[in-house]
Design a protein around this motif. Sequence first.
Motif, PDB file in Angstrom:
ATOM      1  N   TYR A   1       0.817  -1.205   0.000  1.00 25.51           N
ATOM      2  CA  TYR A   1       0.000   0.000   0.000  1.00 25.51           C
ATOM      3  C   TYR A   1       0.859   1.266   0.000  1.00 25.51           C
ATOM      4  O   TYR A   1       2.050   1.239   0.358  1.00 25.51           O
ATOM      5  CB  TYR A   1      -0.906   0.017   1.224  1.00 25.51           C
ATOM      6  CG  TYR A   1      -2.012  -1.011   1.193  1.00 25.51           C
ATOM      7  CD1 TYR A   1      -2.942  -1.024   0.169  1.00 25.51           C
ATOM      8  CD2 TYR A   1      -2.130  -1.958   2.208  1.00 25.51           C
ATOM      9  CE1 TYR A   1      -3.967  -1.958   0.142  1.00 25.51           C
ATOM     10  CE2 TYR A   1      -3.151  -2.892   2.192  1.00 25.51           C
ATOM     11  CZ  TYR A   1      -4.067  -2.885   1.153  1.00 25.51           C
ATOM     12  OH  TYR A   1      -5.070  -3.818   1.134  1.00 25.51           O
TER      13      TYR A   1
ATOM     14  N   THR B   1       0.286   5.533   1.248  1.00 24.97           N
ATOM     15  CA  THR B   1      -0.606   6.550   1.780  1.00 24.97           C
ATOM     16  C   THR B   1      -0.933   7.576   0.699  1.00 24.97           C
ATOM     17  O   THR B   1      -0.253   7.659  -0.331  1.00 24.97           O
ATOM     18  CB  THR B   1       0.035   7.287   2.959  1.00 24.97           C
ATOM     19  OG1 THR B   1       1.120   8.096   2.489  1.00 24.97           O
ATOM     20  CG2 THR B   1       0.544   6.315   4.016  1.00 24.97           C
ATOM     21  N   ASP B   2      -1.959   8.341   0.964  1.00 19.08           N
ATOM     22  CA  ASP B   2      -2.152   9.556   0.178  1.00 19.08           C
ATOM     23  C   ASP B   2      -1.010  10.522   0.514  1.00 19.08           C
ATOM     24  O   ASP B   2      -0.282  10.315   1.494  1.00 19.08           O
ATOM     25  CB  ASP B   2      -3.505  10.176   0.509  1.00 19.08           C
ATOM     26  CG  ASP B   2      -4.584   9.719  -0.456  1.00 19.08           C
ATOM     27  OD1 ASP B   2      -4.510   8.554  -0.913  1.00 19.08           O
ATOM     28  OD2 ASP B   2      -5.481  10.509  -0.756  1.00 19.08           O
TER      29      ASP B   2
ATOM     30  N   ARG C   1       4.103  10.338  -0.518  1.00 16.16           N
ATOM     31  CA  ARG C   1       3.343   9.113  -0.317  1.00 16.16           C
ATOM     32  C   ARG C   1       4.259   8.099   0.358  1.00 16.16           C
ATOM     33  O   ARG C   1       5.335   7.807  -0.155  1.00 16.16           O
ATOM     34  CB  ARG C   1       2.836   8.551  -1.650  1.00 16.16           C
ATOM     35  CG  ARG C   1       1.806   9.427  -2.344  1.00 16.16           C
ATOM     36  CD  ARG C   1       1.376   8.790  -3.658  1.00 16.16           C
ATOM     37  NE  ARG C   1       0.430   9.615  -4.372  1.00 16.16           N
ATOM     38  CZ  ARG C   1      -0.889   9.540  -4.229  1.00 16.16           C
ATOM     39  NH1 ARG C   1      -1.406   8.638  -3.396  1.00 16.16           N
ATOM     40  NH2 ARG C   1      -1.694  10.325  -4.910  1.00 16.16           N
TER      41      ARG C   1
ATOM     42  N   GLN D   1     -11.898  -1.411   5.476  1.00 17.38           N
ATOM     43  CA  GLN D   1     -12.283  -1.366   4.069  1.00 17.38           C
ATOM     44  C   GLN D   1     -13.423  -2.341   3.790  1.00 17.38           C
ATOM     45  O   GLN D   1     -14.408  -1.991   3.125  1.00 17.38           O
ATOM     46  CB  GLN D   1     -11.083  -1.715   3.180  1.00 17.38           C
ATOM     47  CG  GLN D   1     -11.415  -1.708   1.689  1.00 17.38           C
ATOM     48  CD  GLN D   1     -10.306  -2.284   0.826  1.00 17.38           C
ATOM     49  OE1 GLN D   1      -9.475  -3.072   1.302  1.00 17.38           O
ATOM     50  NE2 GLN D   1     -10.266  -1.895  -0.427  1.00 17.38           N
TER      51      GLN D   1
ATOM     52  N   THR E   1     -10.418   5.303   4.308  1.00 19.52           N
ATOM     53  CA  THR E   1     -11.699   5.419   3.619  1.00 19.52           C
ATOM     54  C   THR E   1     -11.593   4.692   2.282  1.00 19.52           C
ATOM     55  O   THR E   1     -10.511   4.255   1.887  1.00 19.52           O
ATOM     56  CB  THR E   1     -12.093   6.895   3.394  1.00 19.52           C
ATOM     57  OG1 THR E   1     -11.006   7.578   2.755  1.00 19.52           O
ATOM     58  CG2 THR E   1     -12.422   7.598   4.707  1.00 19.52           C
TER      59      THR E   1
ATOM     60  N   ARG F   1     -11.565   4.522  -1.735  1.00 22.85           N
ATOM     61  CA  ARG F   1     -11.261   5.359  -2.888  1.00 22.85           C
ATOM     62  C   ARG F   1     -12.326   5.166  -3.970  1.00 22.85           C
ATOM     63  O   ARG F   1     -12.717   6.102  -4.649  1.00 22.85           O
ATOM     64  CB  ARG F   1      -9.872   5.014  -3.432  1.00 22.85           C
ATOM     65  CG  ARG F   1      -9.288   6.039  -4.370  1.00 22.85           C
ATOM     66  CD  ARG F   1      -7.864   5.680  -4.769  1.00 22.85           C
ATOM     67  NE  ARG F   1      -6.987   5.562  -3.621  1.00 22.85           N
ATOM     68  CZ  ARG F   1      -6.427   6.598  -3.010  1.00 22.85           C
ATOM     69  NH1 ARG F   1      -6.670   7.827  -3.424  1.00 22.85           N
ATOM     70  NH2 ARG F   1      -5.620   6.411  -1.985  1.00 22.85           N
ATOM     71  N   THR F   2     -12.762   3.920  -4.093  1.00 23.45           N
ATOM     72  CA  THR F   2     -13.839   3.556  -5.012  1.00 23.45           C
ATOM     73  C   THR F   2     -14.596   2.392  -4.366  1.00 23.45           C
ATOM     74  O   THR F   2     -14.100   1.760  -3.430  1.00 23.45           O
ATOM     75  CB  THR F   2     -13.312   3.091  -6.391  1.00 23.45           C
ATOM     76  OG1 THR F   2     -12.867   1.737  -6.304  1.00 23.45           O
ATOM     77  CG2 THR F   2     -12.166   3.976  -6.883  1.00 23.45           C
TER      78      THR F   2
ATOM     79  N   LYS G   1      -8.119   4.364   0.508  1.00 26.26           N
ATOM     80  CA  LYS G   1      -7.448   5.650   0.708  1.00 26.26           C
ATOM     81  C   LYS G   1      -6.887   5.679   2.128  1.00 26.26           C
ATOM     82  O   LYS G   1      -7.622   5.494   3.100  1.00 26.26           O
ATOM     83  CB  LYS G   1      -8.469   6.775   0.506  1.00 26.26           C
ATOM     84  CG  LYS G   1      -7.934   8.189   0.553  1.00 26.26           C
ATOM     85  CD  LYS G   1      -9.111   9.154   0.360  1.00 26.26           C
ATOM     86  CE  LYS G   1      -8.692  10.611   0.414  1.00 26.26           C
ATOM     87  NZ  LYS G   1      -7.943  11.015  -0.797  1.00 26.26           N
TER      88      LYS G   1
ATOM     89  N   GLU H   1      -4.973   7.937   4.837  1.00 25.00           N
ATOM     90  CA  GLU H   1      -4.531   9.266   5.284  1.00 25.00           C
ATOM     91  C   GLU H   1      -4.004   9.109   6.710  1.00 25.00           C
ATOM     92  O   GLU H   1      -4.763   9.148   7.672  1.00 25.00           O
ATOM     93  CB  GLU H   1      -5.692  10.255   5.230  1.00 25.00           C
ATOM     94  CG  GLU H   1      -6.254  10.459   3.832  1.00 25.00           C
ATOM     95  CD  GLU H   1      -7.546  11.248   3.840  1.00 25.00           C
ATOM     96  OE1 GLU H   1      -7.514  12.432   3.453  1.00 25.00           O
ATOM     97  OE2 GLU H   1      -8.589  10.674   4.226  1.00 25.00           O
TER      98      GLU H   1
END
Length: 532
Positions: free
Chosen positions: A63, A65-66, A75, A257, A391, A393-394, A402, A404
Motif C-alpha cells: 500500500y 498513503t495519500d 506518499r 475497508q 476510507t 477510494r472507489t 485511501k 490518510e
Amino acid sequence: MNDFDVIIVGAGSAGCVLANRLSADPSRHVCLIEAGPPDRNPMIHMPFGLAGLAHMRWLNWGYETDPEPALNNRRLFWPRGRVMGGSSSINAMIYMRGHPQDYRGWAEAAGEAWDWPRVREIFKEHEDNRALTDDHHGTGGPLTVSNLMQPNPLSRAFVRAGAECQHPINPDFNGADHTGVGLYQVTQRDGRRFSAARAFLEPALSRPNLTLITKAQVHRVLIEDRRAVGVILANRELRLREGGEVILSGGAINSPQLLMLSGIGPAAHLQAMDIPVVHDAPEVGANLADHLDITVQAALKGREAIGIAPTFLPRAARAAWAYLRRGQGEFTSNIAEAGGFVTSDPSRDRPNLQFHFIPAYLHDHGRRISWGYGLTLHVCDLLPKSRGRITLRTPDPMAAPKIEANYLGHPDDLPVLMNGLKIARNIVAAPALRRYVQQETLPGHKVISDVELEADIRARAETIYHPVGTCRMGRDESSVTDPQGRVRGVDGLRVVDASLMPQIIAGNTNAPTMMIAENIARMMLARPTDLP
C-alpha cells in the motif's frame, strides 16, 4: 461450502490464532480465507530474506498513503503481508508485548478483560521461550521465541554505545522493565522464522473441520436483516449455518475497508460511494495510529556491516552455506537485531521512543540498493497523538483504499521525534560505535539546527509498520466494536485484529495482535458465566 459455523477473513497474525482455537472444537466447522498464497516462498522462512520481501508484490499488499501534508506531500510505502501468516510472514520477527500501561488504557476503554494481568498471562501461555524461563516468560506454548543466533558485532556495539549515553542495558524488554537498550528476542525456531502460520495454523491444518482457502479475496460480507450470513468472493458465496459468525481479521487497513464495502461505516461516505448503508458507524476507519520513524545513517571504516559490495560476496556465500546446511550463520539475522526504549525528555513517566538498529544501510524500505558498508539507527515515536483514517477510494473491492495517516498532524508529535533524532545521533557518536564510523551520512554533519532537523524529518520520515485502531473496540456506543470484537449494529459479525486497539501499543504490534485473537477466541468459547 455452505456449512460453516465461522468464516474468518484473513490468515494473518490474528486469523491463524482464531482458526486454531476455534477449530479445536470438532463440532465447529471453520473456514479461513486468505487473499494471498500459501507461505512456501523460501525467502519467508529464512530470516535474512525479509530484506527482499518488500519487492515481492505477490506476497505484499504494497500500500501507499495519500500525500502526507506534514511530510512534504510524500506518499509513504506501507508493506502488509498478503500471504499465509500475514505480516508475521514478512516482518522483522521482533517479539514485543508493549508496556503494562498500554493495557491499563485498554481496560479503561474496553473493560478488565484487556487489563495487564489477564493479557500478561496470555502472552506467557503463548510463549515457548528458548532462552528465558523466569516468571515473566512461558515455555511449552505454541509460539517459539528465541535469542538471535549470531548478532552482528555492530549490534553489540550499539548496545555498548547506548550504555555510554546513560541508557541502561536491558537483557529482556518483556521482563520487569521496558527501559534501556539491548538485543531483541525474535519469533524464530532453529534459525528460521516462526510466523503465526507456523505456530498456530500448521498444527491445525489436518483437522477435518478446518477449511483453508488461499488466493481468494473477499469482496464484501453478505448481510441479511442486519445479520452477517456469509461472504462474497469473486465467483462464489460462502454462507454460514444458522447462528454462525463472520470474523474479519484483515488488519487495520483491510478490515475497515471490508466493513465499508459491506455497508457499515460513515453513512455520508458510503452514500458518496453508492454503497447501500446497512449501519451508520462513523468511527469505521477512524482512529488510525502508527509509529512514525526517522533514521541516522553512517558510513563505516571497515566491513563489519552487512554490505552491498563485491567484497561481501564471499561472506554471503559462507552465510548461505551455513544456513542451508545447519540453519545457522548470518542469514539467521532479522537485520533489526538490537534496539531499545527511552524517554524523549525527563518529564515522561515511561519510554515513548523506540530504537531499531540495523548493521547495514537501509534506504526506501530496502527497495533501493544501498551500496557499501554502513549502519542505520531508527527511532520512532511510540505514543503519537496524531490520528488518521482509512476510507474507500472507489467501491471496487479490488482497489486499494485511501490511507490518510496524518503523520505529525498533532503539534506535540514533531518535538518528540526531533528529540529522538538527537538522542539517536548521540548514540551513533558514542565511543563504542564511533570507532567503526567514518562519517554520518544522514542527516549529515551539516544538519545541526532545529530548523534543519525539522526539514530533515519532513523530507525523510517513514513508517515503522505498526498501523492500528481503525475498528476501535470499547464499552461506549460510538466504538466500532464492543470489547469482544462484535460489530455494533450487525449481528454475527466480529473484527479481531490490530484494528481493535483503542490506543496504539508502545512497541511492536505482532505479539499483541496474536494476544487479541487468543483473548477473543477464549471469550467466544467460554460460557457467559465465565467471562470477566
